[in-house]
Enzyme design. Structure first.
Site, PDB file in Angstrom:
ATOM      1  N   HIS A  82     -12.362  -7.087   5.576  1.00 52.97           N
ATOM      2  CA  HIS A  82     -12.128  -6.636   4.206  1.00 52.97           C
ATOM      3  C   HIS A  82     -11.579  -7.789   3.372  1.00 52.97           C
ATOM      4  O   HIS A  82     -10.661  -8.482   3.795  1.00 52.97           O
ATOM      5  CB  HIS A  82     -11.114  -5.488   4.198  1.00 52.97           C
ATOM      6  CG  HIS A  82     -10.865  -4.941   2.824  1.00 52.97           C
ATOM      7  ND1 HIS A  82     -11.649  -3.945   2.280  1.00 52.97           N
ATOM      8  CD2 HIS A  82      -9.953  -5.267   1.884  1.00 52.97           C
ATOM      9  CE1 HIS A  82     -11.221  -3.683   1.061  1.00 52.97           C
ATOM     10  NE2 HIS A  82     -10.200  -4.471   0.792  1.00 52.97           N
ATOM     11  N   ASP A 161      -7.365   7.961  -2.435  1.00 59.49           N
ATOM     12  CA  ASP A 161      -7.372   6.592  -2.971  1.00 59.49           C
ATOM     13  C   ASP A 161      -8.294   6.509  -4.178  1.00 59.49           C
ATOM     14  O   ASP A 161      -7.970   5.854  -5.175  1.00 59.49           O
ATOM     15  CB  ASP A 161      -7.807   5.590  -1.899  1.00 59.49           C
ATOM     16  CG  ASP A 161      -7.871   4.178  -2.466  1.00 59.49           C
ATOM     17  OD1 ASP A 161      -6.800   3.680  -2.885  1.00 59.49           O
ATOM     18  OD2 ASP A 161      -8.962   3.596  -2.546  1.00 59.49           O
ATOM     19  N   ARG A 168      -4.621   4.049 -11.428  1.00 59.51           N
ATOM     20  CA  ARG A 168      -3.933   2.742 -11.421  1.00 59.51           C
ATOM     21  C   ARG A 168      -4.642   1.762 -12.339  1.00 59.51           C
ATOM     22  O   ARG A 168      -4.011   0.969 -13.034  1.00 59.51           O
ATOM     23  CB  ARG A 168      -3.884   2.177  -9.995  1.00 59.51           C
ATOM     24  CG  ARG A 168      -2.882   2.895  -9.109  1.00 59.51           C
ATOM     25  CD  ARG A 168      -3.058   2.483  -7.650  1.00 59.51           C
ATOM     26  NE  ARG A 168      -2.889   1.057  -7.436  1.00 59.51           N
ATOM     27  CZ  ARG A 168      -3.450   0.378  -6.431  1.00 59.51           C
ATOM     28  NH1 ARG A 168      -4.197   0.987  -5.540  1.00 59.51           N
ATOM     29  NH2 ARG A 168      -3.248  -0.914  -6.300  1.00 59.51           N
ATOM     30  N   SER A 183      -3.710   1.438  -0.129  1.00 57.73           N
ATOM     31  CA  SER A 183      -5.086   1.695  -0.581  1.00 57.73           C
ATOM     32  C   SER A 183      -6.083   1.058   0.400  1.00 57.73           C
ATOM     33  O   SER A 183      -7.024   1.704   0.871  1.00 57.73           O
ATOM     34  CB  SER A 183      -5.246   1.114  -1.991  1.00 57.73           C
ATOM     35  OG  SER A 183      -6.590   0.965  -2.339  1.00 57.73           O
ATOM     36  N   LYS A 187      -8.318   3.083   3.790  1.00 58.21           N
ATOM     37  CA  LYS A 187      -9.786   3.051   3.873  1.00 58.21           C
ATOM     38  C   LYS A 187     -10.253   2.381   5.163  1.00 58.21           C
ATOM     39  O   LYS A 187     -11.200   2.826   5.802  1.00 58.21           O
ATOM     40  CB  LYS A 187     -10.367   2.303   2.660  1.00 58.21           C
ATOM     41  CG  LYS A 187     -10.339   3.155   1.397  1.00 58.21           C
ATOM     42  CD  LYS A 187     -10.848   2.415   0.186  1.00 58.21           C
ATOM     43  CE  LYS A 187      -9.886   1.352  -0.247  1.00 58.21           C
ATOM     44  NZ  LYS A 187      -9.950   0.881  -1.595  1.00 58.21           N
TER      45      LYS A 187
HETATM   46  N1  URA Z   1      -8.656  -3.288  -3.180  1.00 57.29           N
HETATM   47  C1  URA Z   1      -8.425  -2.005  -2.829  1.00 57.29           C
HETATM   48  O1  URA Z   1      -9.220  -1.401  -2.105  1.00 57.29           O
HETATM   49  N2  URA Z   1      -7.313  -1.414  -3.294  1.00 57.29           N
HETATM   50  C2  URA Z   1      -6.408  -2.031  -4.074  1.00 57.29           C
HETATM   51  O2  URA Z   1      -5.425  -1.434  -4.438  1.00 57.29           O
HETATM   52  C3  URA Z   1      -6.659  -3.364  -4.442  1.00 57.29           C
HETATM   53  C4  URA Z   1      -7.790  -3.982  -3.962  1.00 57.29           C
END
Ligand code: URA
Length: 443
Positions: A82, A161, A168, A183, A187
């Site tokens: 990621h 999220d 946000r 967040s 995931k």
């Molecule tokens: N990427 C994400 O998935 N979440 C965040 O809060 C910031 C970057």
């Protein structure tokens, strides 16, 4: 329990309990807690922070808000990767097939563009015929047969999220370490892989503007991973200028293929080999040095490029265009941006270049906007390069001259030229594992 009391407690800097955090997240999803209350809560977290324990509670509340993908029907070790978001970051397209060459499975769910940063799904969708919204059965089959598959996130993957992130985005509460960590990790944990490699970007084109914050975010995500018994390694990489030369969806797919053909920009090749070696190492394929050699071999032999073609074909994509020798331009307007000055490139502000690519048509300014798959920028110079007056600085690809003019104006502000050669910025700045932090100045 009352939302008001929880907001007030956080506003006063007190620690919240697991029950309070769960009450807040679940209440918001069920619409008992309103947007204005969640906004106040998020702002209180931004200003007062959270302990690691609270952040773990928040991660698990979000994780439990939706489906958790069970990858047990995929044989072998599954490794996810990621990136926290950057400009020109097309490494997923290179890394997934690269590590799959060695039997490491990559069952990856990717996202779309956020603000000035691109998304892997939008990039891959620039390939004619490709479909990334496939059923789970087909996803598992492709990973089992080919070794890797990248698809778009299912709508039920961490719905909390999705809803909180959208809020946000419009309440200036994105840039908070505990909110970003929960967040991302919710995931990643919901996606079901055994090990996770995080690429935390730092610089003006990233959410983390300095290395200290990037290390704090990494430490927190590694600790959350540990508490869920997942092996997590975080690498901090530079995002003060775009990665590689291409910004824009199909342009980036093409550049990723160039690297897999043994060509392409040096920074992108080097970082891809470095990250792939860490993914192979996480999957216990040998020492880091051995894994680095394996990654180089898979590129130089063409095996990794063949693997990418197999994956794209399995997803219905037309690979013929990727096999051409020259870039098969499909943009109506190709505009040469020439330098007005001479000297050394001292800055290429990634966030502004990302914005310029978005204006050219490569990103969305609103959720509904259409993306031009072929729009974007190819940089002809990078920081530290010498340039003469009238020499090509960048090529702009778009469907309209006006967009090119607007993009050019942004580039004028984003690219700085000086008469002193700037010091080279290292691409790799640190590695964070559950054993601690190692700082580097690498590549
Ligand atoms: N990427 C994400 O998935 N979440 C965040 O809060 C910031 C970057």
């Amino acid at each position: 329990m009352r939302a008001y009391d929880i907001i007030e407690k956080k506003k006063n800097g007190e620690d919240l309990t697991q029950e309070e955090i769960e009450f807040f997240v679940n209440g918001y999803l069920q619409e008992d807690i309103k947007d204005y209350q969640m906004s106040a809560f998020l702002m209180a977290v931004c200003l007062k922070g959270m302990t690691n324990q609270e952040c773990s509670f928040l991660t698990s509340s979000m994780l439990n808000s939706g489906e958790r993908i069970d990858l047990s029907r995929i044989e072998g070790i599954k490794v996810d990767k990621h990136s926290t978001g950057g400009v020109g970051d097309k490494t997923t397209i290179i890394l997934a097939p690269l590590v799959a060459c060695f039997g490491v499975k990559v069952a990856k769910m990717s996202g779309r563009a956020l603000g000035h940063t691109g998304g892997t799904v939008d990039k891959l969708e620039s390939i004619d015929g490709i479909n990334l919204a496939i059923e789970k059965e087909k996803f598992f089959k492709i990973v089992n047969e080919i070794g890797c598959c990248v698809i778009s996130q299912t709508s039920n993957l961490v719905p909390a999220d999705k809803k909180i992130y959208a809020l946000r985005d419009v309440t200036a509460t994105v840039e908070s370490i505990p909110l970003i960590a929960s967040s991302i990790m919710s995931k990643k944990l919901a996606s079901g892989s055994d090990c996770i490699l995080l690429d935390v970007k730092v610089g003006d084109g990233a959410f983390m503007k300095n290395t200290k914050d990037a290390i704090d975010l990494s430490r927190l995500m590694v600790e959350i991973g540990d508490s869920f018994k997942k092996k997590v390694v975080s690498i901090i990489t530079d995002m003060n200028q775009p990665l590689g030369n291409a910004i824009g969806n199909f342009l980036e797919v093409w550049e990723a293929c160039e690297v897999l053909k043994g060509r392409g920009p040096k920074d992108l090749r080097n970082i891809s080999i470095y990250l792939a070696a860490h993914m192979l190492n996480l999957a216990e394929k040998g020492s880091f040095e051995k894994c680095e050699k394996m990654a180089k071999e898979a590129i130089d032999s063409g095996r990794a490029f063949e693997k990418l073609q197999e994956m794209i074909s399995a997803l219905g994509g037309d690979i013929s265009v990727l096999l051409e020798d020259e870039y098969p331009n499909k943009s109506k307007i190709v505009y040469e941006y020439l330098s007005d000055f001479e000297g050394y490139i001292s800055e290429m502000q990634a966030d502004k270049l990302g914005k310029a690519a978005m204006i050219l048509g490569a990103g969305r300014q609103s959720k509904e906007e259409y993306i031009d798959p072929y729009a974007g920028i190819i940089l002809n110079k990078k920081v530290g390069d010498e340039i003469k007056k009238g020499e090509l600085l960048a090529m702009l690809y778009s469907s309209s001259v006006n967009r090119c003019k607007e993009g050019e104006n942004i580039l004028k502000n984003a690219i700085k030229i000086s008469n002193v050669k700037p010091k080279a910025e290292p691409l790799i700045k640190a590695k964070i594992t559950n054993q601690g932090v190692e700082k580097y100045s690498l590549l």
